[in-house]
Scaffold this motif. Structure first.
Motif, PDB file in Angstrom:
ATOM      1  N   PRO A 181       0.914  -1.092  -0.107  1.00 16.50           N
ATOM      2  CA  PRO A 181      -0.104   0.016   0.068  1.00 16.50           C
ATOM      3  C   PRO A 181       0.859   1.392  -0.046  1.00 16.50           C
ATOM      4  O   PRO A 181       0.275   2.335  -0.458  1.00 16.50           O
ATOM      5  N   TRP A 182       2.271   1.116   0.547  1.00 16.55           N
ATOM      6  CA  TRP A 182       2.911   2.513   0.491  1.00 16.55           C
ATOM      7  C   TRP A 182       4.316   1.968  -0.210  1.00 16.55           C
ATOM      8  O   TRP A 182       4.624   0.854  -0.390  1.00 16.55           O
ATOM      9  N   ASP A 192       7.268   7.675   0.888  1.00 16.93           N
ATOM     10  CA  ASP A 192       5.936   8.696   0.361  1.00 16.93           C
ATOM     11  C   ASP A 192       6.227   9.864   0.669  1.00 16.93           C
ATOM     12  O   ASP A 192       5.607  10.890  -0.223  1.00 16.93           O
ATOM     13  N   ASP A 221      -4.655   6.210  -6.411  1.00 20.48           N
ATOM     14  CA  ASP A 221      -5.316   5.630  -5.204  1.00 20.48           C
ATOM     15  C   ASP A 221      -4.549   6.218  -4.101  1.00 20.48           C
ATOM     16  O   ASP A 221      -4.832   6.882  -2.780  1.00 20.48           O
ATOM     17  N   TRP A 222      -2.805   6.107  -4.120  1.00 25.78           N
ATOM     18  CA  TRP A 222      -2.154   6.574  -3.180  1.00 25.78           C
ATOM     19  C   TRP A 222      -2.284   8.302  -3.042  1.00 25.78           C
ATOM     20  O   TRP A 222      -1.985   8.606  -1.846  1.00 25.78           O
ATOM     21  N   ARG A 224      -4.685   9.888  -3.476  1.00 25.15           N
ATOM     22  CA  ARG A 224      -5.918  10.347  -2.515  1.00 25.15           C
ATOM     23  C   ARG A 224      -5.470  10.204  -1.152  1.00 25.15           C
ATOM     24  O   ARG A 224      -5.925  10.960  -0.273  1.00 25.15           O
ATOM     25  N   ARG A 225      -4.824   9.099  -0.938  1.00 31.74           N
ATOM     26  CA  ARG A 225      -4.616   8.821   0.564  1.00 31.74           C
ATOM     27  C   ARG A 225      -3.614   9.886   1.305  1.00 31.74           C
ATOM     28  O   ARG A 225      -3.785  10.359   2.306  1.00 31.74           O
ATOM     29  N   SER A 228      -5.357  13.152   1.882  1.00 28.86           N
ATOM     30  CA  SER A 228      -6.132  13.170   3.084  1.00 28.86           C
ATOM     31  C   SER A 228      -5.494  13.026   4.439  1.00 28.86           C
ATOM     32  O   SER A 228      -6.067  13.362   5.364  1.00 28.86           O
ATOM     33  N   ARG A 229      -4.219  13.098   4.424  1.00 26.89           N
ATOM     34  CA  ARG A 229      -3.536  13.086   5.589  1.00 26.89           C
ATOM     35  C   ARG A 229      -3.318  14.604   6.179  1.00 26.89           C
ATOM     36  O   ARG A 229      -3.096  15.453   5.322  1.00 26.89           O
TER      37      ARG A 229
END
Ligand SMILES: N[C@@H](CCC(=O)N[C@@H](CS)C(=O)NCC(=O)O)C(=O)O
Length: 243
Positions: A181-182, A192, A221-222, A224-225, A228-229
């Motif tokens: 995922p990262w 990241d 997708d990454w 967007r994540r 959002s942090r």
């Protein structure tokens, strides 16, 4: 005490500000004008950062330069919120991303930014005055390259080659997100953080093909994540003091 010498829109400064935000650390801002004032080439600043670039961290009087070194230093000294994988293999992967970001992405976005960001910053100056700006840069290799760009121009082909190099890195990211995922594994890390300001810069430089997530849905997708942090807004959107 942590004091950061930085510039509001600099990618390398954003990297450090995101890491500081992730760790919840307080820091004092010392804004350095990279525009017409060229504070980064003032002798007092070059004493701190011999390359005459931002960022520079002052931690209780100890000076650390190089954004990738600064963010690792912060993780060494303030380990409560860990931003590096514990596993040695994943940590090595993280360092490969730090290296790739500096030596492929930063180098090439810098080429693309010459016509789009560097020249407009000095738009009112004559060519001779622009040469004088470049001649104040303390790093001889950079000075040479910037004079070459000013005199010969950055061509469409130079920009296309630079964009292709960056696209190659984006492909590697897409491949990685098929596995984890990262970027460096199962956890968010400095890997990241180090590439985030550059991905935002692709949009600002209208490199639309690079941010068309239909061809790289994993990166989309990454992204967007990442956005959002809370650290994204804190680190990326430092207000322009001149505005
Ligand atoms: N490798 C350095 C690169 C720093 C760098 O190139 N900073 C740019 C802003 S992102 C800068 O200060 N440019 C001013 C100039 O070159 O005159 C780092 O990661 O800290």
């Amino acid at each position: 005490m942590l004091k950061l010498y930085h510039f509001w829109s600099s990618t390398c400064s954003k990297k450090v500000r995101i890491a500081l935000a992730e760790k919840g650390l307080d820091w004092e801002s010392h804004h350095i004008d990279l525009g017409p004032k060229q504070e980064n080439t003032e002798p007092w600043y070059v004493k701190l950062n011999p390359n005459g670039v931002v960022p520079t961290l002052d931690h209780d009087g100890r000076i650390i330069i190089e954004s990738n070194v600064i963010i690792e230093y912060l993780d060494d000294v303030f380990p409560d919120v860990r931003l590096r994988p514990e596993d040695a293999y994943e940590r090595a992967q993280m360092r490969i991303w730090l290296d790739r970001t500096e030596h492929v992405v930063h180098r090439n976005i810098n080429m693309i930014s010459f016509n789009r960001r560097f020249l407009p910053r000095f738009a009112e100056k004559s060519d001779a005055e622009k040469e004088a700006v470049i001649n104040r840069m303390p790093n001889p290799e950079k000075r040479h390259e910037m004079l070459r760009r000013l005199r010969a121009g950055v061509s469409v082909d130079d920009e296309a080659r630079a964009e292709a190099a960056i696209a190659g890195v984006m492909d590697m990211m897409e491949m990685q997100f098929g596995r984890t995922p990262w970027l460096a594994g199962e956890e968010f890390s400095l890997a990241d953080i180090c590439i985030t300001p550059f991905v935002e810069r692709f949009g600002a430089n209208e490199l639309t093909v690079l941010i068309d997530w239909r061809s790289r849905p994993g990166v989309g997708d990454w992204w967007r994540r990442i956005q959002s942090r809370p650290s994204y807004d804190e680190g990326m959107n430092f207000p322009n003091p001149a505005a």
